[in-house]
Design a protein around this motif. Structure first.
Motif, short mmCIF file in Angstrom:
data_model
loop_
_atom_site.label_atom_id
_atom_site.label_comp_id
_atom_site.label_asym_id
_atom_site.label_seq_id
_atom_site.Cartn_x
_atom_site.Cartn_y
_atom_site.Cartn_z
N TRP A 64 42.99 19.12 40.03
CA TRP A 64 42.94 20.20 39.03
C TRP A 64 44.29 20.90 38.83
O TRP A 64 44.36 21.90 38.16
N GLY A 65 45.31 20.34 39.43
CA GLY A 65 46.65 20.87 39.19
C GLY A 65 47.18 21.71 40.34
O GLY A 65 46.42 22.29 41.12
N SER A 66 48.49 21.76 40.44
CA SER A 66 49.16 22.52 41.50
C SER A 66 48.74 23.98 41.46
O SER A 66 48.65 24.61 40.39
N GLY A 67 48.44 24.52 42.63
CA GLY A 67 48.06 25.93 42.72
C GLY A 67 46.58 26.21 42.52
O GLY A 67 46.16 27.37 42.57
N PHE A 68 45.78 25.16 42.29
CA PHE A 68 44.35 25.37 42.03
C PHE A 68 43.65 26.00 43.23
O PHE A 68 42.83 26.91 43.08
N LYS A 69 43.98 25.54 44.44
CA LYS A 69 43.36 26.10 45.64
C LYS A 69 43.64 27.59 45.76
O LYS A 69 42.75 28.39 46.08
N THR A 70 44.87 27.97 45.48
CA THR A 70 45.25 29.39 45.54
C THR A 70 44.48 30.20 44.51
O THR A 70 44.03 31.33 44.79
N ARG A 71 44.31 29.63 43.31
CA ARG A 71 43.55 30.33 42.26
C ARG A 71 42.10 30.54 42.68
O ARG A 71 41.53 31.60 42.46
N VAL A 72 41.49 29.50 43.30
CA VAL A 72 40.11 29.63 43.75
C VAL A 72 40.00 30.74 44.78
O VAL A 72 39.09 31.58 44.72
N ARG A 73 40.94 30.78 45.73
CA ARG A 73 40.93 31.83 46.76
C ARG A 73 41.02 33.21 46.10
O ARG A 73 40.25 34.13 46.44
N GLU A 74 41.94 33.37 45.17
CA GLU A 74 42.14 34.67 44.51
C GLU A 74 40.90 35.10 43.72
O GLU A 74 40.51 36.27 43.74
N VAL A 75 40.29 34.13 43.04
CA VAL A 75 39.09 34.44 42.25
C VAL A 75 37.95 34.90 43.16
O VAL A 75 37.23 35.85 42.84
N LEU A 76 37.79 34.26 44.31
CA LEU A 76 36.74 34.66 45.25
C LEU A 76 37.03 36.03 45.85
O LEU A 76 36.12 36.87 45.99
N LEU A 77 38.27 36.26 46.21
CA LEU A 77 38.63 37.55 46.82
C LEU A 77 38.52 38.70 45.83
O LEU A 77 38.36 39.86 46.24
N ASN A 78 38.57 38.39 44.54
CA ASN A 78 38.51 39.43 43.51
C ASN A 78 37.12 39.63 42.91
O ASN A 78 37.00 40.24 41.85
N ILE A 79 36.09 39.11 43.58
CA ILE A 79 34.73 39.41 43.11
C ILE A 79 34.46 40.89 43.31
O ILE A 79 34.47 41.40 44.43
N LYS A 80 34.23 41.59 42.22
CA LYS A 80 33.99 43.04 42.27
C LYS A 80 32.63 43.42 41.71
O LYS A 80 32.18 44.55 41.92
N ASP A 81 32.00 42.49 40.99
CA ASP A 81 30.72 42.78 40.37
C ASP A 81 29.68 43.12 41.45
O ASP A 81 29.36 42.28 42.29
N PRO A 82 29.15 44.35 41.43
CA PRO A 82 28.18 44.76 42.46
C PRO A 82 26.95 43.85 42.53
O PRO A 82 26.44 43.57 43.61
N ASP A 83 26.50 43.39 41.35
CA ASP A 83 25.32 42.52 41.31
C ASP A 83 25.62 41.18 41.98
O ASP A 83 24.79 40.64 42.72
N LEU A 84 26.81 40.64 41.73
CA LEU A 84 27.21 39.37 42.32
C LEU A 84 27.38 39.51 43.84
O LEU A 84 26.94 38.65 44.61
N LEU A 85 28.00 40.60 44.27
CA LEU A 85 28.19 40.84 45.70
C LEU A 85 26.84 41.05 46.39
O LEU A 85 26.62 40.57 47.51
N ALA A 86 25.94 41.74 45.71
CA ALA A 86 24.63 42.03 46.30
C ALA A 86 23.80 40.77 46.50
O ALA A 86 22.92 40.73 47.36
N SER A 87 24.10 39.72 45.73
CA SER A 87 23.33 38.49 45.86
C SER A 87 23.65 37.75 47.15
O SER A 87 22.92 36.86 47.56
N TYR A 88 24.75 38.10 47.84
CA TYR A 88 25.11 37.39 49.08
C TYR A 88 24.27 37.81 50.29
O TYR A 88 23.81 36.91 51.01
N PRO A 89 24.09 39.04 50.67
CA PRO A 89 24.73 40.27 50.20
C PRO A 89 26.00 40.58 51.01
O PRO A 89 26.00 40.48 52.23
N ARG A 90 27.07 40.97 50.31
CA ARG A 90 28.33 41.36 50.94
C ARG A 90 28.91 42.53 50.15
O ARG A 90 28.66 42.67 48.94
#
Length: 336
Positions: free
Chosen positions: A285-311
């Motif tokens: 998926w291209g250079s830097g894709f792993k880093t992008r995935v990490r950043e996207v996961l770390l930036n989950i802020k949606d309370p509903d999405l976090l509550a589904s884990y729950p975390r």
């Protein structure tokens, strides 16, 4: 039977004999032609339908996704089945939509039936990202060189288990390990689970100095934490070990009857769930894709999405965070 000389002397007799045969042959030939024409007509009638059927078959075959991620451009992930499948689908289909929106690539969540199946899918490149428990993540990363733990829930830095008991046992909550569980009917979660198997086994061996089969009247494996709670609450098993997060989720959902089942001990903390990713994703998926995935996961802020884990949030993780899990697994011979 007439002689040859007679036939030569009277050729008209030959015509009399041969003509009926020719006529008969002509009649049969015409019948055969009619049958042939009729069959050709049927073939011509069926040919468009056959072609259409073949085209539909090809279209269906091309539409069915292949079982491996290699054959598709979709970024595929899974999660260990620590709860029932319908709840997992509800949780992780939200995550798939979020990742697809943020990463700009097609993202698919696929459920699996067991912890071992999640590890196998990661090893076989059927999935490139997985929400693992501590032990399943360690096992998966050993099998896929270059893979990494990239994010964990804030709570996963210091996770813990509950030992739970049916009210009929008379067992009460204690700060000390409940040694009087010996001789009871005990259920773990999944054999491949850290919180449902590895950690409980470790504490049982540490405190009772024997293997579970030598301690309990009967040992079972429920398959997941939700099922463990159900089995102990029903009285089918007297004691069990359960993931603290699943217990709290079931309690909030009103599915736990505290008059029938209760917590009797809380384990010391340990690192648990994490997102693990294969090391070869940048090639696809291209250079830097792993880093992008990490950043996207770390930036989950949606309370509903976090509550589904729950975390409450996600924080960075690394393979070294799970070294204690590997050490315990080796100590009790779960990993060589």
């Amino acid at each position: 039977i007439r002689s040859t000389s007679h036939r030569l002397a009277h050729p008209e007799s030959c015509c009399v004999l041969i003509l009926p045969r020719l006529l008969a042959y002509d009649t049969h030939e015409k019948k055969d032609e009619k049958i042939m024409l009729k069959n050709i007509s049927k073939i011509n009638y069926l040919r468009p339908k056959f072609v259409l059927l073949m085209l539909i078959s090809v279209w269906v075959a091309m539409s069915i996704p292949l079982s491996t991620g290699k054959a598709s451009d979709a970024f595929v992930f899974t999660a260990i089945p620590d709860e029932d499948e319908s709840r997992l689908r509800q949780r992780f289909n939200k995550v798939a939509s979020y990742l697809e929106n943020k990463l700009g690539v097609a993202v698919t969540y696929i459920p699996v039936k067991s912890y071992a199946a999640a590890v196998a899918a990661f090893r076989n490149d059927q999935v490139q990202l997985a929400w693992f428990g501590g032990l399943s993540g360690v096992r998966a990363r050993i099998l896929v060189p270059g893979s990494e733990a990239i994010a964990q829930g804030f709570e996963d830095q210091a996770f813990f288990n509950y030992f739970i008991a049916h009210s009929s046992t008379g067992l009460m909550r204690s700060d000390e390990f409940p040694k009087n569980i010996a001789g009871k009917i005990f259920t773990f979660g999944s054999k491949g689970s850290k919180s449902g198997g590895l950690i409980p086994v470790f504490h049982i061996r540490k405190n009772l100095k024997k293997a579970p089969n030598d301690i309990f009247q009967k040992v079972g494996f429920s398959g997941n934490h939700t099922r463990t709670i159900q089995l102990v609450q029903s009285g089918a098993y007297q004691v069990g070990a359960v993931n603290s997060k699943v217990w709290e989720t079931e309690m909030k959902a009103g599915k736990i009857d505290s008059s029938k089942v209760s917590i009797i001990w809380k384990t010391p903390p340990y690192p648990n769930y994490q997102w693990s990713i294969r090391g070869d994703v940048d090639k696809r998926w291209g250079s830097g894709f792993k880093t992008r995935v990490r950043e996207v996961l770390l930036n989950i802020k949606d309370p509903d999405l976090l509550a589904s884990y729950p975390r409450t949030s996600f924080v960075p993780a690394s393979n070294s965070d799970y070294q204690p899990i590997l050490d315990v697994a080796k100590a009790i011979k779960l990993i060589d």
